[in-house]
Enzyme design. Structure first.
Site, PDB file in Angstrom:
ATOM      1  N   GLY A   1      45.123 -29.606 -14.624  1.00  0.00           N
ATOM      2  CA  GLY A   1      44.386 -29.822 -13.385  1.00  0.00           C
ATOM      3  C   GLY A   1      43.490 -31.028 -13.495  1.00  0.00           C
ATOM      4  N   HIS A   2      43.139 -31.591 -12.331  1.00  0.00           N
ATOM      5  CA  HIS A   2      42.312 -32.787 -12.321  1.00  0.00           C
ATOM      6  C   HIS A   2      41.447 -32.754 -11.071  1.00  0.00           C
ATOM      7  CE1 HIS A   2      41.965 -36.595 -14.604  1.00  0.00           C
ATOM      8  NE2 HIS A   2      41.367 -36.996 -13.505  1.00  0.00           N
ATOM      9  N   GLY A   3      40.215 -33.204 -11.201  1.00  0.00           N
ATOM     10  CA  GLY A   3      39.309 -33.234 -10.064  1.00  0.00           C
ATOM     11  C   GLY A   3      38.189 -34.212 -10.292  1.00  0.00           C
ATOM     12  N   SER A   4      37.162 -34.131  -9.424  1.00  0.00           N
ATOM     13  CA  SER A   4      36.050 -35.070  -9.525  1.00  0.00           C
ATOM     14  C   SER A   4      35.252 -34.866 -10.805  1.00  0.00           C
ATOM     15  CB  SER A   4      35.129 -34.906  -8.310  1.00  0.00           C
ATOM     16  OG  SER A   4      34.653 -33.576  -8.239  1.00  0.00           O
TER      17      SER A   4
ATOM     18  N   GLY B   1      36.508 -34.134 -13.767  1.00  0.00           N
ATOM     19  CA  GLY B   1      37.255 -34.564 -14.932  1.00  0.00           C
ATOM     20  C   GLY B   1      38.601 -33.883 -14.952  1.00  0.00           C
ATOM     21  N   ALA B   2      38.947 -33.237 -16.042  1.00  0.00           N
ATOM     22  CA  ALA B   2      40.259 -32.614 -16.172  1.00  0.00           C
ATOM     23  C   ALA B   2      40.123 -31.244 -16.815  1.00  0.00           C
ATOM     24  CB  ALA B   2      41.186 -33.498 -17.002  1.00  0.00           C
ATOM     25  N   VAL B   3      41.115 -30.375 -16.511  1.00  0.00           N
ATOM     26  CA  VAL B   3      41.200 -29.048 -17.107  1.00  0.00           C
ATOM     27  C   VAL B   3      42.467 -28.997 -17.950  1.00  0.00           C
ATOM     28  CG1 VAL B   3      41.387 -26.574 -16.671  1.00  0.00           C
ATOM     29  CG2 VAL B   3      39.959 -27.985 -15.205  1.00  0.00           C
TER      30      VAL B   3
ATOM     31  N   ASP C   1      31.140 -22.993  -3.090  1.00  0.00           N
ATOM     32  CA  ASP C   1      32.359 -23.815  -3.034  1.00  0.00           C
ATOM     33  C   ASP C   1      33.594 -22.912  -3.036  1.00  0.00           C
ATOM     34  OD1 ASP C   1      33.764 -26.144  -2.798  1.00  0.00           O
ATOM     35  OD2 ASP C   1      33.709 -26.652  -4.924  1.00  0.00           O
TER      36      ASP C   1
END
Length: 898
Positions: free
Chosen positions: A31-34, A36-38, A147
């Site tokens: 996974g990737h988001g604001s 960073g990454a998982v 959220d």
């Protein structure tokens, strides 16, 4: 303190001391988001499968990132519930926090991405039920997620629903921060800084939006700019389910969650009793959904694998594709990619405005991995076709769907060649551990790509969030400053009141001491005067007694001489008888004088007692007058002090009123300045967004114009081919007609017939060529016109959309401005009412204190006069019992010392 230095023991206890790079192995990005990454990872000591969220706290906003990491770690440590993600620990490595949690298969959003269709109602109910249980737990402990969305609702292998991503969470309720993801934000969160605080009801709103997302594959307003969506949510009605296929129970549940007014919105525990949640559903509904999704992901990854293997096989066997093949292949892949993106519409790419830390470091590109791994399989296929097919089938032999290379260790690889190193990589690919997931490889790749592509939008939203946060900090700082100023002012006034009270008490004590001293002095003077008065009377009486005795002696001598003369003249009386008569006369005279002396002494004693009593009464009356004077002096002093206190309180009230009005004006001025700055930033962001959209459309049109000659050339070639085919047909027809004419006509006419047929063929070919030219010209004109019209229509649609968004922004800003002005007016009215009420209470207090003081004055004077009257009556009654008459009219003797 340098972030991460861990000098504070409390902060140091939040992190484990182990080296995470040694502890966790086989990292694969999932996974990737604001933030960073998982990564998927395995604990090298326990072989436990975990998820690792890497968050960097270096670069810009280092302090904020570090504080956000601390907040999320502290938040996760508190969570102990089956429907919240299980926290495993946190580690630090080179300005990067490794947040370790339990591994989940994926999110509810991944279900939509894979199946490309909405979920069933029972599936939505099951997911919502688990999310509500997690929210009920959070809200019970005064925690807010802030959220909630499908991307943050995770699923485990046994079908357990887990709330995740607490980077935006609040450990206090109510809160007033602008955080969350735009399309899922509750109105009160968007208006948090303008209208006050909010509580856990914001999660209920987000859950309602999530239900719509699961039912329609995307949240409401998703086709709108994220900033414009915020303005729309803040001022328009709540969204509803669009399709009529959903049950009334589901519709009521969504409408219940999306009440515009937070107070009318239900709590999580109430929603758990809703019939949509409580109605029966298959016990394995989520397990079946997860299994179907895993099967679908396996097929998607197999398809992608076969496509990549085919491309690499062609490149290996035939070398680089020629231009036409490349264009055809690019067109096919481009259309497939467009269809895939249009159908899926990644929701994860929406930047969350929550306080999160961004990490730009990630693993190697997943697509490059697939290409390399596919090339490795290709080498093995070249060696043994059967083995290759077997290998292709065993790539997904279990529920483990797709594979990632170890994070942080990817280097640029050479072109795929059938070498020994490629074969070793292929062997590694075959033997590497797989892991279960419901997220396809292409989805992760697309998330990374979209994260990079949408950096500008993310930075804009992040900047907007920071601005709102900074504005809130400024307001809080000013409020704290004004509160401290008011506290200092009130403390100063309180000290002044206490000083006045102390001074008044001291003055009254001094007055009381002075009066006591005066009374004691008067008592001493009165005692001395009384003694002097008594001595004066006694001296006078002694003098009178002496005079009286001397007078008696003289009278006695005269009487004695007179008797002697009378006896001497009387010669007839015998001498003895004369002596007896003289003796008797002497005795009578002495007895009379003794009685007169006794009477005088009695009169003197009575006079002494009466005048002493009268003098005591005069002293008592004088003491009464002094007491009356003292009490009047004391009461007058108290009244003067109370009047001074009241004047001081009025002055204090006026100064407090001036300070309150000045502070309110300062606070409202800052709020309006910040709102103007916010509106200016929003307008600039919208204009920048408009320019970006126009640039993108212009770039698209330029590409279409550049591509048009190729398209026209292809169409021209198609028309030319049709012309050539027609020419061939006519040539065949001409030959057939020529042969027929030659057969049926005499030989001498053959030349003329041939000439005629030749002319006819030339004429028809000329007409055909003219039609060809005309067709090409018409085609080019129509295509150019069609392109111009299409581009103009797109420009017009974009202008209309941007105009609507600008109007929406203007309406939102006008509403915010009006609401702020109304809020300021309410605050001013509230302050005026508070000031007026406080002044009325003060005036009432002054009146009551003056009335109480007057009452005290009357009562004390009355009490004193009554006591003095009783004392006087008692004294007079005692005087009467002593035999003295009315002492009031008694005059002092002339020789009185007064």
């Amino acid at each position: 303190m340098r972030k991460g230095a861990l000098k504070d023991p409390e902060i140091a206890d939040l992190f484990f001391k182990d080296d995470p790079e040694e502890l966790f192995i086989d990292l694969h990005e999932i996974g990737h988001g604001s933030f960073g990454a998982v990564y998927f990872a395995t604990n090298a000591h326990t072989n436990e499968v975990v998820a690792v969220k890497k968050m960097s706290y270096s670069g810009k906003q280092t302090h904020e990132k570090w504080q956000d990491i601390l907040k999320e770690v502290k938040f996760l440590q508190q969570l102990k519930h089956p429907n919240t993600i299980e926290y495993k620990g946190c580690y630090l490595k080179e300005h990067t926090a490794w947040l370790v949690m339990e591994y989940c298969l994926g999110s509810a959003s991944d279900l939509l991405e894979v199946h490309k269709k909405p979920l069933q109602e029972v599936e939505i109910a099951a997911i919502t039920h688990g999310a509500l249980q997690g929210l009920a737990y959070l809200h019970f402990h005064s925690l807010i997620h802030r959220d909630i969305k499908a991307g943050n609702i995770l699923l485990t292998e046994p079908g357990q629903v887990k709330l995740a991503d607490f980077g935006s969470a609040s450990m206090a309720s109510p809160a007033n921060s602008f955080v969350g993801t735009p399309y899922w934000m509750a109105p009160e969160v968007i208006l948090a800084m303008d209208e006050g605080q909010y509580d856990g009801k914001v999660d209920i709103w987000s859950l309602g939006i999530t239900c719509i997302e699961l039912a329609e594959r995307k949240p409401p307003l998703f086709n709108m700019n994220a900033m414009s969506a915020l303005y729309h949510i803040a001022q328009n009605d709540s969204p509803t389910l669009q399709s009529r296929e959903w049950t009334d129970s589901f519709r009521r549940f969504v409408d219940y969650c999306l009440h515009k007014i937070p107070q009318e919105r239900p709590a999580a525990v109430e929603l758990l009793r809703h019939d949509f949640i409580r109605r029966e559903r298959p016990p394995k509904v989520l397990i079946d959904l997860i299994q179907r999704t895993k099967d679908a992901v396996r097929e998607l990854d197999n398809l992608q694998y076969r496509k990549m293997k085919k491309i690499l096989f062609q490149e290996t066997r035939n070398g680089p594709l020629n231009e036409s093949q490349e264009e055809e292949e690019d067109g096919e892949q481009g259309s497939n990619l467009n269809r895939e993106v249009d159908s899926l519409g990644s929701i994860h790419s929406i930047p969350s405005t929550s306080v999160s830390t961004g990490s730009r470091s990630s693993s190697v590109n997943s697509m490059q991995e697939v290409m390399d791994e596919s090339s490795s399989e290709l080498v093995m296929m070249q060696e043994d076709e059967g083995t290759a097919n077997s290998s292709a089938s065993t790539v997904h032999k279990k529920d483990h769907v797709f594979v990632r290379d170890e994070a942080g260790h990817g280097d640029p690889r050479p072109e795929p060649r059938p070498t020994q190193s490629v074969q070793s990589r292929a062997l590694h690919y075959r033997n590497r551990e797989r892991f279960a997931t419901i997220k396809s490889a292409s989805l992760v790749t697309r998330q990374i790509h979209e994260h990079e592509q949408e950096n500008e939008l993310r930075e804009q939203m992040s900047g907007y969030k920071r601005m709102r946060r900074q504005h809130q900090k400024q307001l809080i700082a000013l409020e704290n400053k004004l509160k401290a100023e008011m506290d200092e002012h009130r403390l100063k006034l309180q000290k002044e009141v206490e000083t006045h009270a102390n001074n008044s008490s001291i003055e009254l004590e001094k007055l009381a001491k002075k009066q006591v001293a005066t009374i004691e002095k008067e008592a001493k003077v009165a005692a001395a005067d009384e003694k002097k008065f008594q001595q004066q009377i006694l001296a006078q009486q002694k003098k009178d007694l002496t005079t009286f005795l001397e007078s008696q002696k003289k009278q006695y001598k005269i009487c004695k001489e007179k008797i002697k003369e009378e006896m001497n003249e009387d010669h007839s009386t015998p001498k003895k008888e004369k002596q007896e008569r003289i003796s008797k006369h002497k005795e009578n005279l002495q007895h009379t004088q003794a009685e007169e002396e006794a009477h005088l002494l009695t009169q003197q004693r009575l006079y002494y007692d009466r005048n002493c009593r009268f003098f005591k009464r005069k002293i008592m009356i004088k003491r009464h007058e002094v007491e009356q004077q003292n009490i009047r002096e004391e009461l007058n002093k108290k009244r003067t002090q109370k009047e001074m206190e009241h004047a001081m309180l009025i002055r204090h009230d006026e100064s407090t009123r001036e300070l309150e009005y000045r502070q309110l004006h300062t606070l409202q001025k800052l709020r309006m300045d910040l709102i103007r700055l916010q509106h200016q930033t929003e307008l600039e962001n919208q204009l920048e967004y408009n320019k970006r959209r126009e640039r993108e459309l212009h770039r698209k049109h330029v590409m279409e114009l550049r591509q048009q000659p190729k398209n026209l050339k292809a169409m021209e070639m198609q028309i030319k081919k049709q012309f050539q085919d027609t020419c061939k047909v006519q040539t065949k027809q001409y030959k057939a007609l020529k042969n027929h004419q030659l057969e049926v006509t005499p030989k001498n006419e053959h030349k003329a017939i041939l000439k005629t047929l030749k002319d006819e063929q030339t004429r028809k070919l000329a007409i055909l060529a003219e039609q060809y030219e005309q067709s090409i010209n018409e085609m080019m004109a129509s295509q150019a016109l069609r392109l111009d019209e299409a581009q103009e229509a797109e420009c017009q649609a974009l202008r209309l959309q941007l105009q609507q968004e600008m109007e929406l922004l203007n309406a939102y800003q006008s509403k915010i401005k009006m609401q702020t002005e109304a809020q300021h007016e309410r605050e001013l009215q509230k302050l005026e009412q508070r000031v007026s009420l406080r002044r009325a209470h003060l005036e009432q207090k002054i009146e009551e204190e003056l009335a109480a003081l007057q009452k005290e004055r009357s009562e004390r004077i009355k009490t004193l006069l009554e006591r003095q009257e009783r004392e006087t009556e008692t004294f007079d009654m005692e005087s009467l019992r002593m035999g003295f008459g009315n002492l009031v009219t008694l005059d002092f003797p002339k020789e009185d010392y007064r």
